[in-house]
Design a protein around this motif. Sequence first.
Motif, PDB file in Angstrom:
ATOM      1  N   ALA A  20       0.836  -1.203   0.000  1.00 40.33           N
ATOM      2  CA  ALA A  20       0.000   0.000   0.000  1.00 40.33           C
ATOM      3  C   ALA A  20       0.872   1.255   0.000  1.00 40.33           C
ATOM      4  O   ALA A  20       0.596   2.196  -0.755  1.00 40.33           O
ATOM      5  N   CYS A  21       1.910   1.259   0.802  1.00 37.30           N
ATOM      6  CA  CYS A  21       2.786   2.435   0.858  1.00 37.30           C
ATOM      7  C   CYS A  21       3.541   2.629  -0.451  1.00 37.30           C
ATOM      8  O   CYS A  21       3.738   3.763  -0.890  1.00 37.30           O
ATOM      9  N   ASP A  22       3.951   1.547  -1.078  1.00 34.83           N
ATOM     10  CA  ASP A  22       4.598   1.651  -2.384  1.00 34.83           C
ATOM     11  C   ASP A  22       3.631   2.214  -3.425  1.00 34.83           C
ATOM     12  O   ASP A  22       3.986   3.081  -4.214  1.00 34.83           O
ATOM     13  N   THR A  23       2.401   1.731  -3.405  1.00 38.93           N
ATOM     14  CA  THR A  23       1.390   2.182  -4.362  1.00 38.93           C
ATOM     15  C   THR A  23       1.042   3.651  -4.151  1.00 38.93           C
ATOM     16  O   THR A  23       0.919   4.412  -5.111  1.00 38.93           O
ATOM     17  N   LEU A  24       0.899   4.036  -2.886  1.00 37.44           N
ATOM     18  CA  LEU A  24       0.504   5.405  -2.558  1.00 37.44           C
ATOM     19  C   LEU A  24       1.688   6.359  -2.477  1.00 37.44           C
ATOM     20  O   LEU A  24       1.492   7.564  -2.316  1.00 37.44           O
ATOM     21  N   GLN A  25       2.888   5.816  -2.556  1.00 38.36           N
ATOM     22  CA  GLN A  25       4.119   6.598  -2.415  1.00 38.36           C
ATOM     23  C   GLN A  25       4.079   7.434  -1.132  1.00 38.36           C
ATOM     24  O   GLN A  25       4.354   8.638  -1.142  1.00 38.36           O
ATOM     25  N   CYS A  26       3.733   6.775  -0.044  1.00 32.05           N
ATOM     26  CA  CYS A  26       3.588   7.491   1.220  1.00 32.05           C
ATOM     27  C   CYS A  26       4.945   7.748   1.868  1.00 32.05           C
ATOM     28  O   CYS A  26       5.911   7.027   1.632  1.00 32.05           O
ATOM     29  N   ASP A  27       4.966   8.763   2.714  1.00 32.50           N
ATOM     30  CA  ASP A  27       6.191   9.110   3.414  1.00 32.50           C
ATOM     31  C   ASP A  27       6.246   8.379   4.753  1.00 32.50           C
ATOM     32  O   ASP A  27       5.339   7.628   5.108  1.00 32.50           O
ATOM     33  N   ALA A  28       7.313   8.633   5.483  1.00 27.26           N
ATOM     34  CA  ALA A  28       7.518   7.943   6.760  1.00 27.26           C
ATOM     35  C   ALA A  28       6.421   8.256   7.776  1.00 27.26           C
ATOM     36  O   ALA A  28       6.120   7.426   8.639  1.00 27.26           O
ATOM     37  N   ALA A  29       5.810   9.406   7.677  1.00 23.90           N
ATOM     38  CA  ALA A  29       4.741   9.774   8.608  1.00 23.90           C
ATOM     39  C   ALA A  29       3.444   9.026   8.318  1.00 23.90           C
ATOM     40  O   ALA A  29       2.651   8.772   9.229  1.00 23.90           O
ATOM     41  N   MET A  30       3.217   8.665   7.079  1.00 27.57           N
ATOM     42  CA  MET A  30       1.969   8.001   6.683  1.00 27.57           C
ATOM     43  C   MET A  30       2.011   6.492   6.920  1.00 27.57           C
ATOM     44  O   MET A  30       0.972   5.871   7.159  1.00 27.57           O
ATOM     45  N   ARG A  31       3.192   5.895   6.854  1.00 24.86           N
ATOM     46  CA  ARG A  31       3.334   4.438   6.995  1.00 24.86           C
ATOM     47  C   ARG A  31       2.689   3.903   8.282  1.00 24.86           C
ATOM     48  O   ARG A  31       1.923   2.948   8.233  1.00 24.86           O
ATOM     49  N   PRO A  32       2.959   4.480   9.462  1.00 22.07           N
ATOM     50  CA  PRO A  32       2.330   3.926  10.672  1.00 22.07           C
ATOM     51  C   PRO A  32       0.813   4.075  10.695  1.00 22.07           C
ATOM     52  O   PRO A  32       0.124   3.255  11.293  1.00 22.07           O
ATOM     53  N   ILE A  33       0.303   5.084  10.026  1.00 17.27           N
ATOM     54  CA  ILE A  33      -1.148   5.265   9.963  1.00 17.27           C
ATOM     55  C   ILE A  33      -1.775   4.150   9.135  1.00 17.27           C
ATOM     56  O   ILE A  33      -2.783   3.560   9.532  1.00 17.27           O
ATOM     57  N   ILE A  34      -1.165   3.845   8.006  1.00 15.24           N
ATOM     58  CA  ILE A  34      -1.659   2.754   7.160  1.00 15.24           C
ATOM     59  C   ILE A  34      -1.507   1.421   7.883  1.00 15.24           C
ATOM     60  O   ILE A  34      -2.418   0.593   7.882  1.00 15.24           O
ATOM     61  N   ALA A  35      -0.370   1.214   8.528  1.00 20.77           N
ATOM     62  CA  ALA A  35      -0.139  -0.034   9.265  1.00 20.77           C
ATOM     63  C   ALA A  35      -1.176  -0.219  10.362  1.00 20.77           C
ATOM     64  O   ALA A  35      -1.708  -1.324  10.544  1.00 20.77           O
ATOM     65  N   ALA A  36      -1.489   0.843  11.081  1.00 23.87           N
ATOM     66  CA  ALA A  36      -2.482   0.752  12.153  1.00 23.87           C
ATOM     67  C   ALA A  36      -3.861   0.418  11.598  1.00 23.87           C
ATOM     68  O   ALA A  36      -4.614  -0.365  12.190  1.00 23.87           O
ATOM     69  N   ARG A  37      -4.194   0.993  10.459  1.00 26.88           N
ATOM     70  CA  ARG A  37      -5.491   0.698   9.822  1.00 26.88           C
ATOM     71  C   ARG A  37      -5.575  -0.776   9.433  1.00 26.88           C
ATOM     72  O   ARG A  37      -6.557  -1.458   9.721  1.00 26.88           O
ATOM     73  N   VAL A  38      -4.532  -1.270   8.779  1.00 25.28           N
ATOM     74  CA  VAL A  38      -4.512  -2.679   8.356  1.00 25.28           C
ATOM     75  C   VAL A  38      -4.554  -3.590   9.576  1.00 25.28           C
ATOM     76  O   VAL A  38      -5.328  -4.558   9.626  1.00 25.28           O
ATOM     77  N   LEU A  39      -3.725  -3.302  10.562  1.00 24.88           N
ATOM     78  CA  LEU A  39      -3.677  -4.130  11.763  1.00 24.88           C
ATOM     79  C   LEU A  39      -5.013  -4.129  12.501  1.00 24.88           C
ATOM     80  O   LEU A  39      -5.457  -5.166  13.007  1.00 24.88           O
ATOM     81  N   GLY A  40      -5.666  -2.989  12.530  1.00 22.30           N
ATOM     82  CA  GLY A  40      -6.970  -2.908  13.188  1.00 22.30           C
ATOM     83  C   GLY A  40      -7.995  -3.831  12.552  1.00 22.30           C
ATOM     84  O   GLY A  40      -8.717  -4.539  13.252  1.00 22.30           O
ATOM     85  N   PHE A  41      -8.040  -3.848  11.228  1.00 27.98           N
ATOM     86  CA  PHE A  41      -8.988  -4.740  10.547  1.00 27.98           C
ATOM     87  C   PHE A  41      -8.579  -6.199  10.690  1.00 27.98           C
ATOM     88  O   PHE A  41      -9.433  -7.071  10.827  1.00 27.98           O
ATOM     89  N   ALA A  42      -7.289  -6.466  10.675  1.00 28.06           N
ATOM     90  CA  ALA A  42      -6.817  -7.839  10.874  1.00 28.06           C
ATOM     91  C   ALA A  42      -7.172  -8.322  12.281  1.00 28.06           C
ATOM     92  O   ALA A  42      -7.590  -9.474  12.467  1.00 28.06           O
ATOM     93  N   ASN A  43      -7.049  -7.456  13.257  1.00 27.66           N
ATOM     94  CA  ASN A  43      -7.405  -7.816  14.636  1.00 27.66           C
ATOM     95  C   ASN A  43      -8.892  -8.082  14.790  1.00 27.66           C
ATOM     96  O   ASN A  43      -9.302  -8.811  15.683  1.00 27.66           O
TER      97      ASN A  43
END
Length: 62
Positions: A20-43
Amino acid sequence: MRNALTPDELDMVAKVTNEACDTLQCDAAMRPIIAARVLGFANRGERRYDALLAIALDKTTR
């Protein structure tokens, strides 16, 4: 512990986040936000790679 993720599932969450970060070309600040979103749904029980990726890319239908 309820609905704990296995090491393989955590690896999938990392791969989804990376893709997702590669596709969105996100910066270091956005990566943990995306990770938290994915992890939340996985949980909450989502284990399908494609579904988690759609969630990470915010391409889900509401």
